[in-house]
Design a protein around this motif. Structure first.
Motif, PDB file in Angstrom:
ATOM      1  N   LEU A 133       5.675  -7.557  -0.611  1.00  0.00           N
ATOM      2  CA  LEU A 133       6.180  -8.078  -1.881  1.00  0.00           C
ATOM      3  C   LEU A 133       7.417  -8.934  -1.671  1.00  0.00           C
ATOM      4  CD1 LEU A 133       5.925  -5.298  -4.611  1.00  0.00           C
ATOM      5  CD2 LEU A 133       4.573  -7.370  -4.378  1.00  0.00           C
ATOM      6  N   ALA A 134       8.256  -8.555  -0.711  1.00  0.00           N
ATOM      7  CA  ALA A 134       9.450  -9.356  -0.435  1.00  0.00           C
ATOM      8  C   ALA A 134       9.076 -10.730   0.102  1.00  0.00           C
ATOM      9  CB  ALA A 134      10.356  -8.626   0.554  1.00  0.00           C
ATOM     10  N   ASP A 135       7.940 -10.840   0.800  1.00  0.00           N
ATOM     11  CA  ASP A 135       7.466 -12.143   1.260  1.00  0.00           C
ATOM     12  C   ASP A 135       6.862 -12.939   0.105  1.00  0.00           C
ATOM     13  OD1 ASP A 135       8.162 -11.467   3.888  1.00  0.00           O
ATOM     14  OD2 ASP A 135       6.225 -10.469   4.201  1.00  0.00           O
ATOM     15  N   ILE A 136       6.174 -12.247  -0.789  1.00  0.00           N
ATOM     16  CA  ILE A 136       5.490 -12.915  -1.900  1.00  0.00           C
ATOM     17  C   ILE A 136       6.470 -13.351  -2.978  1.00  0.00           C
ATOM     18  CG2 ILE A 136       3.829 -12.562  -3.774  1.00  0.00           C
ATOM     19  CD1 ILE A 136       2.322 -10.648  -1.878  1.00  0.00           C
ATOM     20  N   LEU A 137       7.440 -12.487  -3.290  1.00  0.00           N
ATOM     21  CA  LEU A 137       8.331 -12.735  -4.419  1.00  0.00           C
ATOM     22  C   LEU A 137       9.754 -13.093  -4.004  1.00  0.00           C
ATOM     23  CD1 LEU A 137       7.231  -9.747  -6.696  1.00  0.00           C
ATOM     24  CD2 LEU A 137       6.567 -12.141  -6.922  1.00  0.00           C
ATOM     25  N   GLY A 138      10.102 -12.951  -2.735  1.00  0.00           N
ATOM     26  CA  GLY A 138      11.490 -13.101  -2.325  1.00  0.00           C
ATOM     27  C   GLY A 138      12.192 -11.755  -2.416  1.00  0.00           C
ATOM     28  N   GLY A 139      13.393 -11.673  -1.896  1.00  0.00           N
ATOM     29  CA  GLY A 139      14.086 -10.391  -1.809  1.00  0.00           C
ATOM     30  C   GLY A 139      15.036 -10.105  -2.938  1.00  0.00           C
ATOM     31  N   GLY A 140      15.109 -10.934  -3.963  1.00  0.00           N
ATOM     32  CA  GLY A 140      16.079 -10.726  -5.040  1.00  0.00           C
ATOM     33  C   GLY A 140      15.478 -10.073  -6.258  1.00  0.00           C
ATOM     34  N   GLY A 141      15.814 -10.639  -7.439  1.00  0.00           N
ATOM     35  CA  GLY A 141      15.408 -10.025  -8.696  1.00  0.00           C
ATOM     36  C   GLY A 141      13.911  -9.988  -8.890  1.00  0.00           C
ATOM     37  N   ALA A 142      13.186 -11.000  -8.412  1.00  0.00           N
ATOM     38  CA  ALA A 142      11.738 -11.009  -8.577  1.00  0.00           C
ATOM     39  C   ALA A 142      11.100  -9.840  -7.833  1.00  0.00           C
ATOM     40  CB  ALA A 142      11.163 -12.338  -8.070  1.00  0.00           C
ATOM     41  N   TYR A 143      11.592  -9.552  -6.630  1.00  0.00           N
ATOM     42  CA  TYR A 143      11.071  -8.411  -5.865  1.00  0.00           C
ATOM     43  C   TYR A 143      11.297  -7.109  -6.627  1.00  0.00           C
ATOM     44  CZ  TYR A 143      11.133  -4.634  -2.463  1.00  0.00           C
ATOM     45  OH  TYR A 143      10.923  -3.436  -1.828  1.00  0.00           O
ATOM     46  N   VAL A 144      12.483  -6.932  -7.173  1.00  0.00           N
ATOM     47  CA  VAL A 144      12.809  -5.707  -7.906  1.00  0.00           C
ATOM     48  C   VAL A 144      11.883  -5.533  -9.102  1.00  0.00           C
ATOM     49  CG1 VAL A 144      14.588  -4.584  -9.291  1.00  0.00           C
ATOM     50  CG2 VAL A 144      15.201  -5.680  -7.135  1.00  0.00           C
ATOM     51  N   LEU A 145      11.646  -6.610  -9.851  1.00  0.00           N
ATOM     52  CA  LEU A 145      10.783  -6.511 -11.025  1.00  0.00           C
ATOM     53  C   LEU A 145       9.320  -6.331 -10.619  1.00  0.00           C
ATOM     54  CD1 LEU A 145      12.381  -9.174 -13.384  1.00  0.00           C
ATOM     55  CD2 LEU A 145      12.672  -6.699 -13.411  1.00  0.00           C
ATOM     56  N   GLY A 146       8.922  -6.901  -9.485  1.00  0.00           N
ATOM     57  CA  GLY A 146       7.563  -6.667  -9.000  1.00  0.00           C
ATOM     58  C   GLY A 146       7.340  -5.208  -8.654  1.00  0.00           C
ATOM     59  N   ARG A 147       8.311  -4.620  -7.951  1.00  0.00           N
ATOM     60  CA  ARG A 147       8.242  -3.184  -7.652  1.00  0.00           C
ATOM     61  C   ARG A 147       8.199  -2.369  -8.938  1.00  0.00           C
ATOM     62  NH1 ARG A 147       8.078   0.501  -3.776  1.00  0.00           N
ATOM     63  NH2 ARG A 147      10.233   1.171  -3.778  1.00  0.00           N
ATOM     64  N   SER A 148       8.990  -2.788  -9.908  1.00  0.00           N
ATOM     65  CA  SER A 148       9.028  -2.083 -11.179  1.00  0.00           C
ATOM     66  C   SER A 148       7.662  -2.106 -11.863  1.00  0.00           C
ATOM     67  CB  SER A 148      10.089  -2.721 -12.089  1.00  0.00           C
ATOM     68  OG  SER A 148      10.054  -2.156 -13.386  1.00  0.00           O
ATOM     69  N   LEU A 149       7.011  -3.268 -11.865  1.00  0.00           N
ATOM     70  CA  LEU A 149       5.684  -3.359 -12.492  1.00  0.00           C
ATOM     71  C   LEU A 149       4.664  -2.461 -11.795  1.00  0.00           C
ATOM     72  CD1 LEU A 149       5.277  -7.151 -13.356  1.00  0.00           C
ATOM     73  CD2 LEU A 149       5.175  -5.225 -14.944  1.00  0.00           C
ATOM     74  N   LEU A 150       4.729  -2.391 -10.474  1.00  0.00           N
ATOM     75  CA  LEU A 150       3.802  -1.512  -9.756  1.00  0.00           C
ATOM     76  C   LEU A 150       4.029  -0.052 -10.139  1.00  0.00           C
ATOM     77  CD1 LEU A 150       3.783  -3.082  -6.163  1.00  0.00           C
ATOM     78  CD2 LEU A 150       2.042  -3.273  -7.936  1.00  0.00           C
ATOM     79  N   ARG A 151       5.300   0.345 -10.299  1.00  0.00           N
ATOM     80  CA  ARG A 151       5.580   1.732 -10.708  1.00  0.00           C
ATOM     81  C   ARG A 151       5.116   1.988 -12.132  1.00  0.00           C
ATOM     82  NH1 ARG A 151      10.438   1.296  -7.679  1.00  0.00           N
ATOM     83  NH2 ARG A 151      11.514   0.561  -9.527  1.00  0.00           N
ATOM     84  N   ILE A 152       5.310   0.997 -13.007  1.00  0.00           N
ATOM     85  CA  ILE A 152       4.874   1.154 -14.397  1.00  0.00           C
ATOM     86  C   ILE A 152       3.359   1.348 -14.456  1.00  0.00           C
ATOM     87  CG2 ILE A 152       4.605  -0.095 -16.578  1.00  0.00           C
ATOM     88  CD1 ILE A 152       7.404  -1.311 -15.999  1.00  0.00           C
ATOM     89  N   VAL A 153       2.635   0.558 -13.667  1.00  0.00           N
ATOM     90  CA  VAL A 153       1.176   0.721 -13.610  1.00  0.00           C
ATOM     91  C   VAL A 153       0.818   2.110 -13.078  1.00  0.00           C
ATOM     92  CG1 VAL A 153      -0.912  -0.074 -12.421  1.00  0.00           C
ATOM     93  CG2 VAL A 153       0.653  -1.736 -13.433  1.00  0.00           C
ATOM     94  N   SER A 154       1.558   2.576 -12.059  1.00  0.00           N
ATOM     95  CA  SER A 154       1.284   3.907 -11.495  1.00  0.00           C
ATOM     96  C   SER A 154       1.474   4.994 -12.542  1.00  0.00           C
ATOM     97  CB  SER A 154       2.209   4.166 -10.301  1.00  0.00           C
ATOM     98  OG  SER A 154       1.984   3.259  -9.263  1.00  0.00           O
ATOM     99  N   GLN A 155       2.604   4.959 -13.247  1.00  0.00           N
ATOM    100  CA  GLN A 155       2.878   5.980 -14.246  1.00  0.00           C
ATOM    101  C   GLN A 155       1.889   5.905 -15.402  1.00  0.00           C
ATOM    102  OE1 GLN A 155       5.178   8.469 -14.004  1.00  0.00           O
ATOM    103  NE2 GLN A 155       5.584   7.730 -11.947  1.00  0.00           N
ATOM    104  N   SER A 156       1.545   4.693 -15.829  1.00  0.00           N
ATOM    105  CA  SER A 156       0.579   4.542 -16.920  1.00  0.00           C
ATOM    106  C   SER A 156      -0.788   5.063 -16.509  1.00  0.00           C
ATOM    107  CB  SER A 156       0.479   3.068 -17.328  1.00  0.00           C
ATOM    108  OG  SER A 156       1.732   2.570 -17.751  1.00  0.00           O
ATOM    109  N   THR A 157      -1.143   4.835 -15.250  1.00  0.00           N
ATOM    110  CA  THR A 157      -2.427   5.335 -14.763  1.00  0.00           C
ATOM    111  C   THR A 157      -2.444   6.854 -14.742  1.00  0.00           C
ATOM    112  OG1 THR A 157      -2.688   3.356 -13.395  1.00  0.00           O
ATOM    113  CG2 THR A 157      -4.062   5.237 -12.849  1.00  0.00           C
ATOM    114  N   LEU A 158      -1.302   7.475 -14.417  1.00  0.00           N
ATOM    115  CA  LEU A 158      -1.237   8.932 -14.452  1.00  0.00           C
ATOM    116  C   LEU A 158      -1.448   9.453 -15.858  1.00  0.00           C
ATOM    117  CD1 LEU A 158       1.737   9.767 -12.059  1.00  0.00           C
ATOM    118  CD2 LEU A 158      -0.706  10.121 -11.664  1.00  0.00           C
ATOM    119  N   ILE A 159      -0.902   8.728 -16.852  1.00  0.00           N
ATOM    120  CA  ILE A 159      -1.055   9.166 -18.241  1.00  0.00           C
ATOM    121  C   ILE A 159      -2.523   9.117 -18.662  1.00  0.00           C
ATOM    122  CG2 ILE A 159      -0.447   8.652 -20.636  1.00  0.00           C
ATOM    123  CD1 ILE A 159       2.199   7.515 -19.578  1.00  0.00           C
ATOM    124  N   ALA A 160      -3.197   8.004 -18.321  1.00  0.00           N
ATOM    125  CA  ALA A 160      -4.569   7.804 -18.797  1.00  0.00           C
ATOM    126  C   ALA A 160      -5.637   8.175 -17.772  1.00  0.00           C
ATOM    127  CB  ALA A 160      -4.756   6.337 -19.194  1.00  0.00           C
ATOM    128  N   GLY A 161      -5.247   8.196 -16.492  1.00  0.00           N
ATOM    129  CA  GLY A 161      -6.241   8.307 -15.437  1.00  0.00           C
ATOM    130  C   GLY A 161      -7.043   9.590 -15.441  1.00  0.00           C
TER     131      GLY A 161
END
Length: 433
Positions: A133-161
């Motif tokens: 992700l750091a290669d795809i998005l860079g190491g700054g704010g975009a990387y942090v928000l990309g990681r955040s989206l992956l966690r949000i998807v993980s938690q949402s999947t736990l709720i509905a999965g």
């Protein structure tokens, strides 16, 4: 609205405009659904074959325990080989495991062994993807928000999965449901193969993978700053899993009924999703940095409320608040990626992933053991008190490790007071790099 807040609110949309990240996110969702369906289907299948509650429960436990082995011995794979090759290979291996599980007559021992293989592969996949992700998005704010989206998807999947898994099993047999798992991993592999660019490995492949993994772990854990940040990923989850681990006995003791159990298991995930969305979309880099240590401690405070044996509504409020403490991860990601050099990034992310899953499994086991000697509500409250003390002490170490601003064995230290996220204007320019 301050400029950094406006930029943060645009951040998720900007990250989603990156084609490679969309492919990674879609593959992440598919593989998560495949894992959830596999957990539910295997649990039912093993129970049907053995009528043993112990072996059925062991199927779930095997989703946690092999992470330590895979993450420790296989971490160097994330740096020694091109990321796309590793990610696609991990998905294909998991698809093959699921396909073998489908075969009629597969013995229980083989089913459990294949589940171990899938779990051992998970931290290598997770660490490789996080570093990529750091290669795809860079190491700054975009990387942090990309990681955040992956966690949000993980938690949402736990709720509905688990609801999805139950619905699938209501329509087809467990073995047929495992066909969906194999298919999900195959499509995930295809998305990653066609949707991401080929990039070279970060480090030269010299020596055995196990030796490289252990050497990398020693180097990372030997650096005071990196070690403190890793522990900040691991220590709060060790304690915060207690109410989820004891949700069934607590619901039974309070007479809530089986329908309430799903609410209790989903409450913390719901709080985490809401808080992470808020932190990622409404806060700028400096604000996200400032909330790391307070939120890490505050997320454990609601557990103490279990001492009063709360009713269902109050429990849900406490669980949502505890889950909201997970917002600290958004800022912690920025500190960590700044503290680890690029050539060790894959190994570092793999260690974080395997350690997080392992401590959650250990935390659940310890909570269950304590509940053999004390009421569930007292165990949860005690976990909250102990967690607050340990996390507060760790927070002080995190501050001290970043105060010197020096460079340790594993790389530059990022000070909590001046995080590197956003220094290069990354929150304002989230292009695909």
């Amino acid at each position: 609205m301050p400029q950094n807040t406006r930029a943060a609110s645009r951040g998720y949309r900007a990250v989603l405009r990156v084609p490679e990240f969309r492919a990674v996110l879609a593959a992440h969702l598919l593989s998560l659904l495949g894992i959830v369906v596999a957990e539910v289907a295997l649990t039912v299948l093993v129970y049907q074959l053995t009528r043993s509650p112990l072996l059925s429960a062991l199927t779930f436990a095997l989703g946690f325990l092999p992470h330590l082995l895979g993450g420790t011995l296989g971490a160097s794979v994330a740096d020694r080989f091109p990321a796309r090759r590793v990610l696609v290979g991990c998905d294909l291996l998991c698809a093959a495991c699921a396909a073998v599980m489908v075969l009629p007559g597969s013995p229980v021992a083989l089913l459990l062994a294949l589940r171990c293989v899938m779990a051992a592969v998970a931290p290598v996949f997770h660490g490789t993807r996080t570093a990529a992700l750091a290669d795809i998005l860079g190491g700054g704010g975009a990387y942090v928000l990309g990681r955040s989206l992956l966690r949000i998807v993980s938690q949402s999947t736990l709720i509905a999965g688990f609801g999805v898994g139950g619905a699938v099993l209501a329509a087809v047999s467990p073995r047929r449901a495992l066909c969906l798992t194999a298919g999900a991993f195959l499509v995930s592999a295809l998305l990653l193969r066609l949707g991401t660019r080929a990039r070279p490995a970060r480090a030269a492949a010299a020596g055995a993978a196990r030796a490289g993994s252990l050497a990398g772990a020693r180097l990372l854990l030997g650096d005071r700053r990196v070690r403190a940040l890793m522990l900040m990923f691991w220590v709060p989850p060790l304690f915060v899993v207690a109410p989820e681990a004891l949700a069934a006995p607590y619901a039974d003791a309070r007479g809530f009924g089986p329908e309430a159990l799903g609410l209790l298991l989903g409450g913390m995930a719901a709080g985490h999703v809401g808080a992470e969305l808020w932190a990622g979309s409404r806060l700028g880099p400096r604000a996200r940095s400032r909330i790391v240590l307070p939120c890490a401690v505050a997320g454990l405070v609601p557990l103490v409320g279990y001492a009063a044996r709360p009713g269902l509504a109050a429990c849900l409020v406490l669980l949502v608040l505890a889950g909201a403490g997970g917002a600290y991860l958004v800022g912690l990601d920025a500190w960590f990626v700044a503290a680890v050099p690029e050539e060790l990034r894959g190994r570092a992310m793999t260690l974080v992933a395997s350690g997080t899953m392992t401590v959650q499994g250990v935390g659940m086991a310890l909570a269950g053991l304590a509940a053999e000697f004390a009421d569930a509500h007292l165990v949860v409250a005690g976990a909250g008190v102990l967690g607050i003390v340990c996390t507060a002490l760790l927070a002080r170490e995190v501050r001290r490790s970043g105060a010197g601003g020096g460079r340790g064995a594993a790389g530059a230290a990022a000070s909590p007071a001046a995080p590197t996220e956003g220094r290069d204007g990354a929150d304002h320019d989230m292009t695909n790099r």
